[in-house]
Design an enzyme around this catalytic site. Sequence first.
Site, PDB file in Angstrom:
ATOM      1  N   GLU A 149     -23.914  15.856 -16.901  1.00  0.00           N
ATOM      2  CA  GLU A 149     -24.011  16.403 -15.542  1.00  0.00           C
ATOM      3  C   GLU A 149     -24.073  15.350 -14.427  1.00  0.00           C
ATOM      4  O   GLU A 149     -24.969  15.372 -13.592  1.00  0.00           O
ATOM      5  CB  GLU A 149     -25.203  17.358 -15.459  1.00  0.00           C
ATOM      6  CG  GLU A 149     -25.107  18.475 -16.475  1.00  0.00           C
ATOM      7  CD  GLU A 149     -26.295  19.436 -16.466  1.00  0.00           C
ATOM      8  OE1 GLU A 149     -27.276  19.170 -15.762  1.00  0.00           O
ATOM      9  OE2 GLU A 149     -26.233  20.449 -17.182  1.00  0.00           O
ATOM     10  N   GLU A 189     -21.927  24.417 -25.011  1.00  0.00           N
ATOM     11  CA  GLU A 189     -23.145  25.203 -24.772  1.00  0.00           C
ATOM     12  C   GLU A 189     -22.757  26.650 -24.483  1.00  0.00           C
ATOM     13  O   GLU A 189     -23.127  27.225 -23.465  1.00  0.00           O
ATOM     14  CB  GLU A 189     -23.947  24.594 -23.608  1.00  0.00           C
ATOM     15  CG  GLU A 189     -24.276  23.127 -23.824  1.00  0.00           C
ATOM     16  CD  GLU A 189     -25.183  22.521 -22.759  1.00  0.00           C
ATOM     17  OE1 GLU A 189     -25.783  23.265 -21.964  1.00  0.00           O
ATOM     18  OE2 GLU A 189     -25.286  21.281 -22.711  1.00  0.00           O
TER      19      GLU A 189
HETATM   20  C1  GLA Z   1     -27.852  22.179 -19.548  1.00  0.00           C
HETATM   21  C2  GLA Z   1     -28.220  21.097 -20.528  1.00  0.00           C
HETATM   22  C3  GLA Z   1     -28.798  21.638 -21.776  1.00  0.00           C
HETATM   23  C4  GLA Z   1     -29.750  22.762 -21.513  1.00  0.00           C
HETATM   24  C5  GLA Z   1     -29.057  23.823 -20.719  1.00  0.00           C
HETATM   25  C6  GLA Z   1     -29.913  25.022 -20.497  1.00  0.00           C
HETATM   26  O1  GLA Z   1     -26.670  22.776 -19.757  1.00  0.00           O
HETATM   27  O2  GLA Z   1     -27.146  20.259 -20.868  1.00  0.00           O
HETATM   28  O3  GLA Z   1     -29.461  20.624 -22.465  1.00  0.00           O
HETATM   29  O4  GLA Z   1     -30.865  22.280 -20.840  1.00  0.00           O
HETATM   30  O5  GLA Z   1     -28.723  23.256 -19.498  1.00  0.00           O
HETATM   31  O6  GLA Z   1     -30.895  25.214 -21.408  1.00  0.00           O
END
Ligand code: GLA
Length: 392
Positions: free
Chosen positions: A160, A266
Amino acid sequence: MHIKNYLLLLAFACLYGCESPATAEESPKEIPFTLSTVFADQFVVGAALGVKHINGTDTLGQALVAREYNTITPENMMKWEEINPEPGVFNWEDPDAFVEFGEQNDMFIVGHALVWHSQLSKYVEEITDPDELLTAMKTHIDAVAGRYKGRIDGWDVVNEALNEDGTLRESHFYKVLGEDYLTEAFKMAAAAAGPETKLYYNDYNMWNADKREGAIRMIEKIRANGGRVDGIGMQAHYSIVGPTIDTIEQSIIAYEKADLPIMMTELDVTVLPNPWDLVGAEVSQNFENSPYMNPFPDVLPDSMQAVLADRYEDLFQLYLKHADNIERITFWGVNDGHSWLNGWPISGRTNYPLLFDRSYQKKPVYERVMSLIEQEKGENNYNYQKQANEVN
Ligand code: GLA
């Protein structure tokens, strides 16, 4: 023919290549009917695990993971504040158990995440001297990536680093070190983790065109400066209404052109209303008893199960279409009860974003996703062994 003559003839024939009738026709390969086996020719499929899935607290969840998946990511236990909360202090117990679990089950093991502005240890946030911060990064990466060298197969090296418009986020690392921190992080990770380990850039909303272009620019620069980036993580936190399949596809194609293999890192699909659509919503409030914001407190109705199944079907159809450039699909959580989306972006709600319900049972969406492979089954002469739904 006399039996003796027959045996002689057979022996003679065997000199020129004898084939037993039993092996002449290949029998179907018998394999379990699970997410990781049905998609084995396309990508590895897995989930983010909590500590409870590897320390014996949630044995049903652990059994589900061992049965269905062939890749795992640690949900929180390798984040900086968890694994290295103070200088020189490392919490190895859970991460070690996580890696051992992956090895015992012959899984592709992902590490998450080495450099991220969030869930960062306080001691790092307090460092304002550039040399000191670089040293702290190197010490952290050497220790963590170095410990699992040759055992962790891929690392989310930077998480991020971008804003939605594609510019670089003004994180603590950026403020103290400028954009060089990105190349440094990838160089440090390459040195500590070794040449066999894949190194990724991971972010959310990677379907957003501005952010995508920013990511490609950023990675080209890191590469030009000598950093190794082996792939991109599209976090894939989606909802039942967006982003559109077309938008996601445009980004998949753009990353492919930029020589960036893709991981869906994710994946989850929220079925609940977005609080940011509700003008004046107070996000700190608890929404447990709100029929509008928490519409399915007990069970997800069949009509919504179908909507979720449609959405996942569209997503997996897209993933299969681009399987040549998609290496991994990781769900963010093992089952609905475990998902972070029950508590975010507002707390006290009941969400249903994954393929397994709160009792570890397969949801209709699971069957829908698996049905996409029916055709493959026939073509590859696979004989999938359907398993009992229960995990016990
Ligand atoms: C982001 C992070 C993850 C997690 C998600 C939500 O996407 O990369 O590690 O914290 O948020 O749980």
